[in-house]
Design a protein around this motif. Structure first.
Motif, PDB file in Angstrom:
ATOM      1  N   MET A   1     108.610 106.219  59.238  1.00 30.17           N
ATOM      2  CA  MET A   1     107.818 105.063  59.632  1.00 30.17           C
ATOM      3  C   MET A   1     106.383 105.368  59.213  1.00 30.17           C
ATOM      4  O   MET A   1     105.874 106.454  59.492  1.00 30.17           O
ATOM      5  CB  MET A   1     107.899 104.837  61.143  1.00 30.17           C
ATOM      6  N   GLY A   2     105.760 104.400  58.533  1.00 30.86           N
ATOM      7  CA  GLY A   2     104.406 104.650  58.072  1.00 30.86           C
ATOM      8  C   GLY A   2     103.854 103.448  57.342  1.00 30.86           C
ATOM      9  O   GLY A   2     104.338 102.333  57.523  1.00 30.86           O
ATOM     10  N   PHE A   3     102.842 103.710  56.510  1.00 35.76           N
ATOM     11  CA  PHE A   3     102.247 102.611  55.741  1.00 35.76           C
ATOM     12  C   PHE A   3     102.070 103.071  54.293  1.00 35.76           C
ATOM     13  O   PHE A   3     101.936 104.270  54.034  1.00 35.76           O
ATOM     14  CB  PHE A   3     100.908 102.179  56.354  1.00 35.76           C
ATOM     15  N   PRO A   4     102.077 102.124  53.355  1.00 33.98           N
ATOM     16  CA  PRO A   4     101.924 102.509  51.951  1.00 33.98           C
ATOM     17  C   PRO A   4     100.554 103.132  51.717  1.00 33.98           C
ATOM     18  O   PRO A   4      99.549 102.617  52.207  1.00 33.98           O
ATOM     19  CB  PRO A   4     102.053 101.181  51.197  1.00 33.98           C
ATOM     20  N   LEU A   5     100.535 104.218  50.973  1.00 34.25           N
ATOM     21  CA  LEU A   5      99.265 104.855  50.628  1.00 34.25           C
ATOM     22  C   LEU A   5      98.371 103.869  49.884  1.00 34.25           C
ATOM     23  O   LEU A   5      97.143 103.886  50.023  1.00 34.25           O
ATOM     24  CB  LEU A   5      99.544 106.108  49.778  1.00 34.25           C
ATOM     25  N   ALA A   6      99.005 102.965  49.100  1.00 33.52           N
ATOM     26  CA  ALA A   6      98.245 101.975  48.333  1.00 33.52           C
ATOM     27  C   ALA A   6      97.355 101.133  49.240  1.00 33.52           C
ATOM     28  O   ALA A   6      96.211 100.808  48.878  1.00 33.52           O
ATOM     29  CB  ALA A   6      99.200 101.078  47.546  1.00 33.52           C
ATOM     30  N   ALA A   7      97.862 100.803  50.436  1.00 36.75           N
ATOM     31  CA  ALA A   7      97.080  99.976  51.355  1.00 36.75           C
ATOM     32  C   ALA A   7      95.794 100.696  51.760  1.00 36.75           C
ATOM     33  O   ALA A   7      94.718 100.097  51.799  1.00 36.75           O
ATOM     34  CB  ALA A   7      97.920  99.645  52.583  1.00 36.75           C
ATOM     35  N   LEU A   8      95.915 102.003  52.032  1.00 34.34           N
ATOM     36  CA  LEU A   8      94.733 102.784  52.402  1.00 34.34           C
ATOM     37  C   LEU A   8      93.764 102.884  51.224  1.00 34.34           C
ATOM     38  O   LEU A   8      92.551 102.728  51.379  1.00 34.34           O
ATOM     39  CB  LEU A   8      95.148 104.187  52.867  1.00 34.34           C
ATOM     40  N   LEU A   9      94.337 103.146  50.028  1.00 33.02           N
ATOM     41  CA  LEU A   9      93.470 103.308  48.857  1.00 33.02           C
ATOM     42  C   LEU A   9      92.701 102.012  48.569  1.00 33.02           C
ATOM     43  O   LEU A   9      91.517 102.051  48.235  1.00 33.02           O
ATOM     44  CB  LEU A   9      94.302 103.727  47.637  1.00 33.02           C
ATOM     45  N   ARG A  10      93.368 100.868  48.716  1.00 33.39           N
ATOM     46  CA  ARG A  10      92.674  99.597  48.486  1.00 33.39           C
ATOM     47  C   ARG A  10      91.525  99.441  49.477  1.00 33.39           C
ATOM     48  O   ARG A  10      90.464  98.938  49.153  1.00 33.39           O
ATOM     49  CB  ARG A  10      93.662  98.434  48.616  1.00 33.39           C
ATOM     50  N   ARG A  11      91.736  99.911  50.695  1.00 37.09           N
ATOM     51  CA  ARG A  11      90.721  99.765  51.731  1.00 37.09           C
ATOM     52  C   ARG A  11      89.498 100.658  51.476  1.00 37.09           C
ATOM     53  O   ARG A  11      88.360 100.246  51.701  1.00 37.09           O
ATOM     54  CB  ARG A  11      91.339 100.106  53.088  1.00 37.09           C
ATOM     55  N   ILE A  12      89.741 101.879  51.007  1.00 37.41           N
ATOM     56  CA  ILE A  12      88.610 102.803  50.802  1.00 37.41           C
ATOM     57  C   ILE A  12      88.024 102.687  49.399  1.00 37.41           C
ATOM     58  O   ILE A  12      87.002 103.288  49.101  1.00 37.41           O
ATOM     59  CB  ILE A  12      89.028 104.268  51.061  1.00 37.41           C
ATOM     60  N   GLU A  13      88.703 101.944  48.534  1.00 42.42           N
ATOM     61  CA  GLU A  13      88.199 101.587  47.199  1.00 42.42           C
ATOM     62  C   GLU A  13      87.864 102.807  46.326  1.00 42.42           C
ATOM     63  O   GLU A  13      86.731 103.294  46.346  1.00 42.42           O
ATOM     64  CB  GLU A  13      86.961 100.675  47.323  1.00 42.42           C
ATOM     65  N   PRO A  14      88.835 103.256  45.550  1.00 47.34           N
ATOM     66  CA  PRO A  14      88.588 104.346  44.600  1.00 47.34           C
ATOM     67  C   PRO A  14      87.448 103.999  43.648  1.00 47.34           C
ATOM     68  O   PRO A  14      87.369 102.867  43.186  1.00 47.34           O
ATOM     69  CB  PRO A  14      89.909 104.450  43.839  1.00 47.34           C
ATOM     70  N   GLY A  15      86.551 104.953  43.397  1.00 47.14           N
ATOM     71  CA  GLY A  15      85.446 104.722  42.495  1.00 47.14           C
ATOM     72  C   GLY A  15      85.918 104.774  41.055  1.00 47.14           C
ATOM     73  O   GLY A  15      87.028 105.228  40.766  1.00 47.14           O
ATOM     74  N   SER A  16      85.067 104.300  40.160  1.00 53.26           N
ATOM     75  CA  SER A  16      85.443 104.373  38.745  1.00 53.26           C
ATOM     76  C   SER A  16      85.476 105.847  38.369  1.00 53.26           C
ATOM     77  O   SER A  16      84.648 106.629  38.808  1.00 53.26           O
ATOM     78  CB  SER A  16      84.424 103.617  37.901  1.00 53.26           C
ATOM     79  N   GLY A  17      86.446 106.232  37.597  1.00 51.64           N
ATOM     80  CA  GLY A  17      86.570 107.641  37.245  1.00 51.64           C
ATOM     81  C   GLY A  17      87.543 108.391  38.131  1.00 51.64           C
ATOM     82  O   GLY A  17      87.957 109.496  37.805  1.00 51.64           O
TER      83      GLY A  17
END
Lengths: 200, 320
Positions: B152-168
């Motif tokens: 049971m958990g959440f997609p890592l993608a959801a977290l990454l979208r929230r914290i917004e990966p920087g360019s690079g």
């Protein structure tokens, strides 16, 4: 003495069978049984190898021990038995597919080494009958049974390579083996020196 | 073998005594031998988690989502009693026994590196951001065994979208807790502590990739990686780092614990691949825990449809 040794050496096998049927071998019982019989085989072989050095050391302290020589054969034979069971469980684990087995033997050094050790045990087991020494002659029998050191060395290497990360067991086995080698060499050199002195 | 040590006494009583003495010695010797051998070879079986033992084998939830396997769930006792988690010991039953010392609350996760919104967040806050999903996944260990686990958990993608990966940002690195006071295994130098793992950013964004906080609808047991662990089901189990304290986005490929320990045996990608053997054993088949015979291992652990495209053009033999 001999039956007691056999009973002591075989009790763990009984316990293993009972563990298997009571689920005490855990979630991966075949692998557990494989590891356990491997450790038992190597332990008994090392114990068997340590009997003669023990007797010789005791003799230097003017202590004449008879039991080491008596239990030596039983320890070696039960060790060989565990090695056989170990191979059987390995076969069971792999589903007794002869092609897979052959490719494992050829491709995986630790399997090659383990199987070599087991095959080298066969002539030793076959010449462990009461009249074997007489038949082969003491010299030849002794030379043949020096193979037991090679078997133990291959066994330690097999153990070492089969472990993923924790080498505690293999390190202990290696140290024991080296200690046995060391004691043997030391005693041999002293005997030779004494013989030379006697000859002069 | 001449029995010279047995005195041939004509008197019945001393002979009898001697016989008993010899018998006693032999029995004691046998016991010492059996005990010693048992001590060096036998490992007691895994302790089952009492809290979960009641539901063994029967999932509490229904798993019929698009990512759920149709295969039956493994026994919960096996999922929670057969673990590789060296921070709590090297034997598979050690984590179940020892992980009780881990304090999973309060717990903070530091999110940083090449992100637009770096932050330190409490685990309860973090998991409140996303709806929790149930996923019944296969888990294939690099050692050749597998389980079917109801995460049971959440997609890592959801977290990454929230914290917004920087360019690079090209990689996501994860770091485990390494506290010798709570984790007895960290006192030994078996691995390079703290345990670190990493994914390529596109792997991290794949909808299969999960950050798990629970098991079959309940809080994740400590031995399974509480309070936060990674689940990438097409990779070997060791990629699925447990007890995460740091999530860091990087431009360079981070070094990972097992590939530091044995670079010829464990690679960065660690995709399940029956065609690429471990140097010491075959990866062509696996034992599903609870079964006696082995079954063939599937490429990408059976998740090829979802992830094979990530690796087009990559030599998977070289990038194992």
């Amino acid at each position: 003495m001999v039956p007691a040794t056999a009973i002591g050496a075989l009790l763990p096998l009984l316990l293993l069978v009972s563990d298997f049927f009571t689920g005490q071998l855990g979630a991966n019982p075949l692998q557990r049984a494989e590891q356990q019989t491997g450790v038992l085989a190597l332990s008994l072989l090392l114990l068997s190898l340590s009997t003669t050095p023990l007797r010789l050391i005791a003799a230097r302290a003017d202590l004449r021990l008879l039991w080491p020589a008596r239990v030596r054969k039983t320890l070696g034979l039960t060790g060989a038995l565990y090695a056989g069971v170990h191979l059987l469980i390995y076969g069971l684990d792999k589903g007794f597919n002869p092609l897979n087995f052959l490719s494992d033997v050829l491709k995986r050094p630790y399997i090659t080494v383990g199987l070599s050790a087991l095959l080298l045990l066969v002539p030793l087991v076959l010449t462990s009958r009461k009249d074997s020494v007489k038949r082969l002659g003491f010299e030849r029998w002794t030379r043949l049974h020096r193979l037991s050191y090679l078997v133990a060395a291959l066994g330690v290497l097999h153990f070492w390579w089969s472990v993923k990360k924790d080498h505690t067991g293999p390190v202990i086995a290696l140290m024991l083996l080296l200690a046995l080698f060391g004691i043997r060499l030391l005693l041999q050199r002293r005997t030779k020196a004494r013989e030379r002195k006697a000859a002069v | 073998m001449t029995p010279t040590d047995k005195p041939q006494s004509p008197a019945a009583s001393p002979a009898r005594r001697e016989f008993l003495r010899q018998g006693g010695l032999a029995a004691a010797g046998a016991l010492v031998l059996a005990g010693g051998l048992t001590l060096v070879s036998r490992r007691p079986a895994a302790a089952r988690t009492p809290a979960l033992a009641g539901a063994q084998g029967l999932p509490a939830r229904v798993y019929t989502g698009p990512y759920d396997t149709k295969e039956p769930m493994s026994a919960l006792g096996d999922i929670t009693g057969y673990n590789n988690y060296y921070e709590f010991g090297l034997d598979k039953s050690d984590p179940a026994r020892n992980a009780g010392t881990l304090k999973t609350r309060p717990w903070t996760v530091q999110i940083g590196g090449l992100v637009r919104k770096p932050q330190t967040v409490d685990i309860d806050t973090l998991q409140s951001w996303f709806p929790l999903e149930d996923r019944l996944y296969r888990m294939r260990c690099v050692e050749g065994w597998s389980l079917v686990i109801p995460w049971m958990g959440f997609p890592l993608a959801a977290l990454l979208r929230r914290i917004e990966p920087g360019s690079g940002a090209k990689y996501v690195q994860f770091t485990s807790l390494a506290d010798p006071a709570q984790m007895p295994g960290v006192q030994g130098a078996v691995l390079n502590w703290p345990y670190t793992e990493a994914l390529r950013l596109d792997e991290a964004m794949n909808p299969l990739t999960l950050l798990a906080v629970g098991l079959d609808g309940k809080v994740l047991p400590n031995q399974n990686g509480a309070p936060l662990r990674l689940v990438a089901p097409w990779k070997y189990g060791f990629k699925n780092i447990k007890a995460i304290t740091h999530i860091t986005l990087t431009a360079e490929q981070p070094r990972t614990t097992w590939s530091i320990a044995a670079p010829d045996e464990y690679g960065f990608y660690a995709n399940v691949n029956p065609a690429v053997d471990h140097p010491r054993w075959s990866q062509a088949s696996e034992r599903r825990i609870g079964e006696l015979s082995r079954r063939p291992t599937l490429p990408f652990n059976g998740y090829g449809e979802q992830v094979a495209a990530l690796y087009s053009g990559l030599d998977l033999r070289r990038n194992f």
